[in-house]
Every structure is written in structure tokens, then in C-alpha cells.
Design a protein around this motif. Structure first.
Motif, PDB file in Angstrom:
ATOM      1  N   MET A  59       0.826  -1.200   0.000  1.00 39.59           N
ATOM      2  CA  MET A  59       0.000   0.000   0.000  1.00 39.59           C
ATOM      3  C   MET A  59       0.869   1.262   0.000  1.00 39.59           C
ATOM      4  N   CYS A  60       1.954   1.229   0.726  1.00 40.45           N
ATOM      5  CA  CYS A  60       2.857   2.386   0.776  1.00 40.45           C
ATOM      6  C   CYS A  60       3.447   2.651  -0.616  1.00 40.45           C
ATOM      7  N   ALA A  61       3.896   1.608  -1.287  1.00 37.87           N
ATOM      8  CA  ALA A  61       4.444   1.767  -2.640  1.00 37.87           C
ATOM      9  C   ALA A  61       3.380   2.318  -3.583  1.00 37.87           C
ATOM     10  N   ASP A  62       2.170   1.767  -3.485  1.00 35.54           N
ATOM     11  CA  ASP A  62       1.072   2.247  -4.329  1.00 35.54           C
ATOM     12  C   ASP A  62       0.816   3.736  -4.111  1.00 35.54           C
ATOM     13  N   MET A  63       0.800   4.158  -2.855  1.00 34.59           N
ATOM     14  CA  MET A  63       0.516   5.566  -2.542  1.00 34.59           C
ATOM     15  C   MET A  63       1.608   6.485  -3.074  1.00 34.59           C
ATOM     16  N   MET A  64       2.860   6.043  -2.983  1.00 32.58           N
ATOM     17  CA  MET A  64       3.948   6.859  -3.535  1.00 32.58           C
ATOM     18  C   MET A  64       3.829   6.955  -5.048  1.00 32.58           C
ATOM     19  N   MET A  65       3.517   5.845  -5.695  1.00 30.60           N
ATOM     20  CA  MET A  65       3.425   5.848  -7.157  1.00 30.60           C
ATOM     21  C   MET A  65       2.335   6.786  -7.654  1.00 30.60           C
ATOM     22  N   ARG A  66       1.262   6.925  -6.892  1.00 27.69           N
ATOM     23  CA  ARG A  66       0.197   7.824  -7.348  1.00 27.69           C
ATOM     24  C   ARG A  66       0.289   9.198  -6.680  1.00 27.69           C
ATOM     25  N   ARG A  67       1.392   9.435  -5.982  1.00 30.64           N
ATOM     26  CA  ARG A  67       1.673  10.742  -5.348  1.00 30.64           C
ATOM     27  C   ARG A  67       0.580  11.164  -4.370  1.00 30.64           C
ATOM     28  N   SER A  68       0.135  10.235  -3.566  1.00 27.12           N
ATOM     29  CA  SER A  68      -0.877  10.548  -2.562  1.00 27.12           C
ATOM     30  C   SER A  68      -0.346  11.599  -1.592  1.00 27.12           C
ATOM     31  N   PRO A  69      -1.186  12.552  -1.202  1.00 24.16           N
ATOM     32  CA  PRO A  69      -0.750  13.547  -0.219  1.00 24.16           C
ATOM     33  C   PRO A  69      -0.496  12.920   1.155  1.00 24.16           C
ATOM     34  N   MET A  70      -0.916  11.687   1.359  1.00 16.43           N
ATOM     35  CA  MET A  70      -0.696  10.996   2.628  1.00 16.43           C
ATOM     36  C   MET A  70       0.544  10.100   2.608  1.00 16.43           C
ATOM     37  N   SER A  71       1.338  10.172   1.554  1.00 18.94           N
ATOM     38  CA  SER A  71       2.491   9.285   1.401  1.00 18.94           C
ATOM     39  C   SER A  71       3.494   9.395   2.540  1.00 18.94           C
ATOM     40  N   ALA A  72       3.804  10.598   2.975  1.00 19.69           N
ATOM     41  CA  ALA A  72       4.794  10.755   4.048  1.00 19.69           C
ATOM     42  C   ALA A  72       4.321  10.076   5.329  1.00 19.69           C
ATOM     43  N   GLU A  73       3.052  10.270   5.671  1.00 18.34           N
ATOM     44  CA  GLU A  73       2.509   9.633   6.868  1.00 18.34           C
ATOM     45  C   GLU A  73       2.499   8.117   6.718  1.00 18.34           C
ATOM     46  N   MET A  74       2.150   7.637   5.526  1.00 16.33           N
ATOM     47  CA  MET A  74       2.146   6.199   5.279  1.00 16.33           C
ATOM     48  C   MET A  74       3.553   5.635   5.378  1.00 16.33           C
ATOM     49  N   CYS A  75       4.528   6.366   4.861  1.00 16.68           N
ATOM     50  CA  CYS A  75       5.913   5.897   4.958  1.00 16.68           C
ATOM     51  C   CYS A  75       6.354   5.772   6.412  1.00 16.68           C
ATOM     52  N   MET A  76       5.929   6.698   7.250  1.00 17.34           N
ATOM     53  CA  MET A  76       6.297   6.619   8.663  1.00 17.34           C
ATOM     54  C   MET A  76       5.693   5.368   9.307  1.00 17.34           C
ATOM     55  N   LEU A  77       4.417   5.106   9.041  1.00 14.91           N
ATOM     56  CA  LEU A  77       3.769   3.895   9.565  1.00 14.91           C
ATOM     57  C   LEU A  77       4.413   2.634   8.981  1.00 14.91           C
ATOM     58  N   CYS A  78       4.731   2.685   7.716  1.00 14.71           N
ATOM     59  CA  CYS A  78       5.332   1.540   7.054  1.00 14.71           C
ATOM     60  C   CYS A  78       6.692   1.213   7.679  1.00 14.71           C
ATOM     61  N   ALA A  79       7.483   2.239   7.956  1.00 18.17           N
ATOM     62  CA  ALA A  79       8.782   2.018   8.593  1.00 18.17           C
ATOM     63  C   ALA A  79       8.612   1.322   9.940  1.00 18.17           C
ATOM     64  N   LYS A  80       7.626   1.757  10.701  1.00 19.74           N
ATOM     65  CA  LYS A  80       7.372   1.145  12.007  1.00 19.74           C
ATOM     66  C   LYS A  80       6.956  -0.316  11.845  1.00 19.74           C
ATOM     67  N   MET A  81       6.072  -0.589  10.897  1.00 22.07           N
ATOM     68  CA  MET A  81       5.622  -1.974  10.671  1.00 22.07           C
ATOM     69  C   MET A  81       6.777  -2.842  10.202  1.00 22.07           C
ATOM     70  N   CYS A  82       7.610  -2.320   9.316  1.00 27.92           N
ATOM     71  CA  CYS A  82       8.758  -3.086   8.831  1.00 27.92           C
ATOM     72  C   CYS A  82       9.726  -3.405   9.972  1.00 27.92           C
ATOM     73  N   ASP A  83       9.939  -2.448  10.863  1.00 29.81           N
ATOM     74  CA  ASP A  83      10.792  -2.697  12.032  1.00 29.81           C
ATOM     75  C   ASP A  83      10.211  -3.817  12.894  1.00 29.81           C
ATOM     76  N   MET A  84       8.900  -3.792  13.109  1.00 34.23           N
ATOM     77  CA  MET A  84       8.248  -4.816  13.912  1.00 34.23           C
ATOM     78  C   MET A  84       8.373  -6.191  13.249  1.00 34.23           C
ATOM     79  N   CYS A  85       8.210  -6.237  11.949  1.00 31.15           N
ATOM     80  CA  CYS A  85       8.314  -7.498  11.231  1.00 31.15           C
ATOM     81  C   CYS A  85       9.750  -8.031  11.264  1.00 31.15           C
ATOM     82  N   ALA A  86      10.716  -7.142  11.100  1.00 29.51           N
ATOM     83  CA  ALA A  86      12.123  -7.560  11.170  1.00 29.51           C
ATOM     84  C   ALA A  86      12.413  -8.177  12.531  1.00 29.51           C
TER      85      ALA A  86
END
Length: 120
Positions: A59-86
Motif C-alpha cells: 500500500m505504501c508503494a502504491d501511494m507513492m506511485m500515485r503521489r498521494s498527499p498521505m504518502s509521508a505519513e504512510m511511509c512513517m507507519l510503514c517504517a514502524k511496521m517493517c521494524d516490527m516485522c524484522a
């Protein structure tokens, strides 16, 4: 008006982040399949993190590709989720698939944090 006139090309940083997210998504899916074959309670807990991370990175990649105005916030959440998964994957250090997945998650988290800090 062509597509390139309406939407600017992604920056190098954004392209790297999109690629890291999609790589992480694929690795989480592969690792989920591996977990399903092994079974067990520990794998079930890790699978939850893998599923969440897989969906979040896609979803984060999709939002960046379509230049969603919420991309920065999504990237922050995505980073947190990726850290948890790691971290979840690191609980099985003898499993090479888990270690590869943890590395993909860390890379995605790193690029997502950089994108969130860039403010897109």
C-alpha cells in the motif's frame, strides 16, 4: 495532456523506496508461505507480522506511485511496521528465509523513514 505532464517523475529517493517496499512485500509473502509449511505457534505469531508488513509495504508503494498527499505519513507507519516485522523474523535466527526477510524489512524501513523525513 500526457501522463508525464500531469505527474512528475518519481525522484531517485522515491524510486528506491518504492523498490524496497515491493521487495519487502515479495519477501514477506515468500516467508509467509515458508511459515505455513512449518506450522507451529511461533510461526503463527510471525505470520501476523508478515501479513501486516506485506500489506503495508504494498500500500505504501502504491501511494507513492500515485503521489498521494498521505504518502509521508504512510511511509512513517510503514517504517514502524517493517521494524516490527524484522524483529519478529529475528526471533528465528537459524532460519535463513527469516533472516533474508528481516533484511528486506530493515531496508524498507530505512528508505521509508528517509522518505517520511523528506516530506515528499
Amino acid at each position: 495532456m500526457t501522463q508525464s505532464q500531469m505527474t512528475p517523475a518519481p525522484t531517485q529517493q522515491m524510486q528506491e523506496c518504492i523498490e524496497a517496499c515491493m521487495s519487502c512485500h515479495s519477501m514477506c509473502e515468500e516467508t509467509m508461505s515458508s511459515c505455513m509449511q512449518k506450522g507451529g505457534q511461533q510461526q503463527m505469531q510471525i505470520m501476523r507480522a508478515l501479513l501486516d508488513c506485506s500489506e503495508m509495504t504494498r500500500m505504501c508503494a502504491d501511494m507513492m506511485m500515485r503521489r498521494s498527499p498521505m504518502s509521508a505519513e504512510m511511509c512513517m507507519l510503514c517504517a514502524k511496521m517493517c521494524d516490527m516485522c524484522a524483529e519478529a523474523c529475528m526471533s528465528m535466527p537459524d532460519d535463513q528465509q527469516m533472516m533474508r526477510c528481516a533484511e528486506a524489512c530493515r531496508r524498507s524501513a530505512q528508505t521509508c523513514r528517509a522518505m517520511a523525513g523528506a516530506g515528499m
